[in-house]
Enzyme design. Structure first.
Site, PDB file in Angstrom:
ATOM      1  N   ASP A 108      18.650 -38.961 -55.097  1.00  0.00           N
ATOM      2  CA  ASP A 108      17.574 -38.501 -54.934  1.00  0.00           C
ATOM      3  C   ASP A 108      16.592 -37.635 -56.614  1.00  0.00           C
ATOM      4  O   ASP A 108      17.415 -38.365 -57.472  1.00  0.00           O
ATOM      5  CB  ASP A 108      18.064 -36.630 -54.560  1.00  0.00           C
ATOM      6  CG  ASP A 108      19.260 -36.502 -53.626  1.00  0.00           C
ATOM      7  OD1 ASP A 108      18.985 -36.697 -52.753  1.00  0.00           O
ATOM      8  OD2 ASP A 108      19.366 -35.252 -53.056  1.00  0.00           O
TER       9      ASP A 108
HETATM   10  N1  URA Z   1      24.355 -37.127 -53.192  1.00  0.00           N
HETATM   11  C1  URA Z   1      22.906 -36.540 -53.011  1.00  0.00           C
HETATM   12  O1  URA Z   1      23.523 -35.318 -51.922  1.00  0.00           O
HETATM   13  N2  URA Z   1      22.562 -36.858 -53.179  1.00  0.00           N
HETATM   14  C2  URA Z   1      22.536 -37.892 -54.326  1.00  0.00           C
HETATM   15  O2  URA Z   1      21.307 -38.686 -55.184  1.00  0.00           O
HETATM   16  C3  URA Z   1      23.396 -39.007 -54.471  1.00  0.00           C
HETATM   17  C4  URA Z   1      24.478 -38.396 -53.580  1.00  0.00           C
END
Ligand code: URA
Length: 241
Positions: A108
């Site tokens: 993310d």
């Molecule tokens: N899980 C998440 O919530 N975000 C990420 O970026 C990777 C795994």
């Protein structure tokens, strides 16, 4: 080390590494182009792929010409794409332009930590495909202090809107900091799991992708995978792993 009559047939190891069909690989071996631990290999040779140093035309197997593998420490605020319509910084800008690479899976916008970028589509597919179950480890700083019941839920499976999560390994490393090991890779999975048990994530860092760990890469910088790391990664997604 395995005796020569133990282990996996060299032609199979080469075929798996992308040198062509087993027959083509036999031709490569018969032509004397393959060295195993410094000696020219003969047809029928078996090797221990864990330990053997295999060279084809002088190049280590697993490192095929033109393929690159970068391990990036992604900072928060960088998008895991090649191009962002909103003009935000993207991970591709943090690695060399040529050859063109793509991120393996995604983190993310606000997630930090290890991200692999490569132009090896076959390996990338395997790492992200759920059937290979490559583990990813995260350190999540969360709001509040998760109770034993919350930890149990995270470990046993949390009901999310796209179904219950597979069992996860969850270890508190401080009262409000959890180490989570998952192998599913659903969208925003760790954040949604922690939300679901009442402890929203404040900061999320990926600290491991399968066998790949490195705490010394500075945020925003990258390094190429070492030969042994690539071999370990390939082994972790081999069909008989
Ligand atoms: N899980 C998440 O919530 N975000 C990420 O970026 C990777 C795994």
């Amino acid at each position: 080390m395995a005796a020569d009559d133990e282990g996996i047939r060299l032609q199979k190891v080469l075929a798996r590494a992308g040198f062509g069909s087993r027959r083509v690989c036999d031709d490569i071996i018969a032509a004397g182009r393959v060295l195993v631990n410094g000696s020219v290999a003969v047809l029928g040779r078996r090797v221990d792929p864990e330990t053997a140093m295999i060279l084809v035309d002088g190049a280590p197997v697993g490192v095929r010409p033109g393929l690159v593998y970068y391990l990036l420490n992604k900072p928060a605020g960088v998008v895991t794409t090649a191009d962002d319509p909103q003009g935000r910084p993207v991970v591709i800008d943090l690695v060399p332009d040529e050859p063109r690479v793509f991120p393996v899976g995604r983190l993310d916008l606000d997630t930090e930590g290890l991200l692999l970028l490569t132009n090896d589509g076959e390996l990338a597919n395997r790492i992200t495909h759920p059937s290979y179950g490559v583990e990813k480890e995260y350190v999540a700083h969360v709001e509040g202090v998760p109770s034993r019941a919350a930890l149990r839920l995270l470990r046993e499976g949390v009901e999310l809107d796209d179904g219950i999560t597979a069992p996860a390994r969850v270890t508190p490393i401080e009262p409000n900091v959890l180490r989570l090991v998952i192998h599913e890779g659903r969208n925003r999975q760790v954040r949604r799991m922690c939300d679901a048990v009442g402890h929203p994530v404040i900061r999320l860092v990926r600290t491991r992708i399968g066998p790949l760990i490195d705490h010394s890469i500075r945020p925003g910088t990258w390094r190429s995978l070492e030969f042994d790391e690539l071999r370990a990664l390939e082994r972790s997604v081999a069909d008989d792993a």
